[in-house]
Design a protein around this motif. Structure first.
Motif, PDB file in Angstrom:
ATOM      1  N   UNK A  72       0.837  -1.194   0.000  1.00 39.78           N
ATOM      2  CA  UNK A  72       0.000   0.000   0.000  1.00 39.78           C
ATOM      3  C   UNK A  72       0.871   1.242   0.000  1.00 39.78           C
ATOM      4  N   UNK A  73       0.301   2.326  -0.496  1.00 39.42           N
ATOM      5  CA  UNK A  73       1.026   3.579  -0.669  1.00 39.42           C
ATOM      6  C   UNK A  73       0.224   4.698  -0.016  1.00 39.42           C
ATOM      7  N   UNK A  74       0.888   5.444   0.851  1.00 38.74           N
ATOM      8  CA  UNK A  74       0.292   6.609   1.498  1.00 38.74           C
ATOM      9  C   UNK A  74       1.048   7.849   1.032  1.00 38.74           C
ATOM     10  N   UNK A  75       0.349   8.949   0.868  1.00 38.73           N
ATOM     11  CA  UNK A  75       0.975  10.234   0.588  1.00 38.73           C
ATOM     12  C   UNK A  75       0.515  11.223   1.645  1.00 38.73           C
ATOM     13  N   UNK A  76       1.483  11.808   2.357  1.00 38.94           N
ATOM     14  CA  UNK A  76       1.198  12.784   3.400  1.00 38.94           C
ATOM     15  C   UNK A  76       1.722  14.132   2.914  1.00 38.94           C
ATOM     16  N   UNK A  77       0.836  15.036   2.499  1.00 41.12           N
ATOM     17  CA  UNK A  77       1.299  16.336   1.997  1.00 41.12           C
ATOM     18  C   UNK A  77       2.155  17.062   3.034  1.00 41.12           C
ATOM     19  N   UNK A  78       3.266  17.627   2.588  1.00 41.52           N
ATOM     20  CA  UNK A  78       4.143  18.360   3.492  1.00 41.52           C
ATOM     21  C   UNK A  78       5.204  17.513   4.163  1.00 41.52           C
ATOM     22  N   UNK A  79       5.214  16.230   3.892  1.00 40.45           N
ATOM     23  CA  UNK A  79       6.226  15.339   4.468  1.00 40.45           C
ATOM     24  C   UNK A  79       5.725  14.615   5.696  1.00 40.45           C
ATOM     25  N   UNK A  80       6.554  13.694   6.157  1.00 40.96           N
ATOM     26  CA  UNK A  80       6.173  12.846   7.285  1.00 40.96           C
ATOM     27  C   UNK A  80       7.430  12.503   8.084  1.00 40.96           C
ATOM     28  N   UNK A  81       7.291  12.376   9.385  1.00 41.76           N
ATOM     29  CA  UNK A  81       8.411  11.997  10.255  1.00 41.76           C
ATOM     30  C   UNK A  81       8.449  10.482  10.425  1.00 41.76           C
ATOM     31  N   UNK A  82       9.637   9.920  10.296  1.00 41.39           N
ATOM     32  CA  UNK A  82       9.795   8.468  10.429  1.00 41.39           C
ATOM     33  C   UNK A  82       9.294   7.976  11.787  1.00 41.39           C
ATOM     34  N   UNK A  83       9.497   8.763  12.833  1.00 46.32           N
ATOM     35  CA  UNK A  83       9.031   8.377  14.167  1.00 46.32           C
ATOM     36  C   UNK A  83       7.514   8.244  14.239  1.00 46.32           C
ATOM     37  N   UNK A  84       6.809   9.144  13.546  1.00 46.13           N
ATOM     38  CA  UNK A  84       5.348   9.062  13.518  1.00 46.13           C
ATOM     39  C   UNK A  84       4.890   7.807  12.780  1.00 46.13           C
ATOM     40  N   UNK A  85       5.602   7.467  11.698  1.00 47.32           N
ATOM     41  CA  UNK A  85       5.261   6.264  10.935  1.00 47.32           C
ATOM     42  C   UNK A  85       5.525   5.023  11.791  1.00 47.32           C
ATOM     43  N   UNK A  86       6.605   5.035  12.543  1.00 46.66           N
ATOM     44  CA  UNK A  86       6.918   3.903  13.418  1.00 46.66           C
ATOM     45  C   UNK A  86       5.802   3.688  14.444  1.00 46.66           C
ATOM     46  N   UNK A  87       5.273   4.769  15.003  1.00 47.46           N
ATOM     47  CA  UNK A  87       4.170   4.647  15.961  1.00 47.46           C
ATOM     48  C   UNK A  87       2.921   4.086  15.289  1.00 47.46           C
ATOM     49  N   UNK A  88       2.626   4.559  14.082  1.00 49.28           N
ATOM     50  CA  UNK A  88       1.462   4.047  13.354  1.00 49.28           C
ATOM     51  C   UNK A  88       1.634   2.557  13.046  1.00 49.28           C
ATOM     52  N   UNK A  89       2.863   2.160  12.687  1.00 49.81           N
ATOM     53  CA  UNK A  89       3.120   0.745  12.395  1.00 49.81           C
ATOM     54  C   UNK A  89       2.897  -0.108  13.645  1.00 49.81           C
ATOM     55  N   UNK A  90       3.319   0.378  14.796  1.00 50.42           N
ATOM     56  CA  UNK A  90       3.091  -0.369  16.036  1.00 50.42           C
ATOM     57  C   UNK A  90       1.597  -0.523  16.309  1.00 50.42           C
TER      58      UNK A  90
END
Length: 83
Positions: A6-24
Motif C-alpha cells: 500500500x502507498x500513502x501520501x502525506x502532503x508536506x512530508x512525514x516523520x519516520x518516528x510518527x510512521x513507526x508509531x502508526x506501524x506499532x
C-alpha cells in the motif's frame, strides 16, 4: 496468503518516528483481521509511506489502518515477491 503493497501520501512530508508509531498500532490491531503487516518504507521529504502486508484481501489490510490510526492508504496493489 495474498501479498499487497500500500502507498500513502502525506502532503508536506512525514516523520519516520510518527510512521513507526502508526506501524506499532497496526501490529497491535492486525490479528483481529487476519492480516500481517511485514515491513514498511518511508520517504520523509516526499511524504510517502509504503507498507508490505499479507492479508486475505485488500479491504482487510485497509481496515487495519483505518481502525489502528485512521491513516488509510491512497492506493493498494497486489504484488508477488521475486528474488
Amino acid at each position: 496468503m495474498p501479498l499487497f503493497m500500500d502507498v500513502h501520501t502525506v502532503p508536506g512530508g512525514v516523520a519516520a518516528g510518527d510512521v513507526a508509531q502508526a506501524h506499532q498500532a497496526d501490529l497491535a490491531t492486525q490479528g483481529a483481521f487476519g492480516v500481517d503487516y511485514q515491513r514498511y518504507w518511508v520517504d520523509e521529504q516526499a511524504g510517502k509511506i509504503f507498507c508490505l502486508v499479507e492479508a486475505p484481501d485488500a479491504e482487510a489490510a485497509h481496515a487495519v489502518h483505518r481502525e489502528a490510526h485512521g491513516l488509510v492508504a491512497d492506493e493498494i496493489f497486489p504484488v508477488s515477491e521475486h528474488a
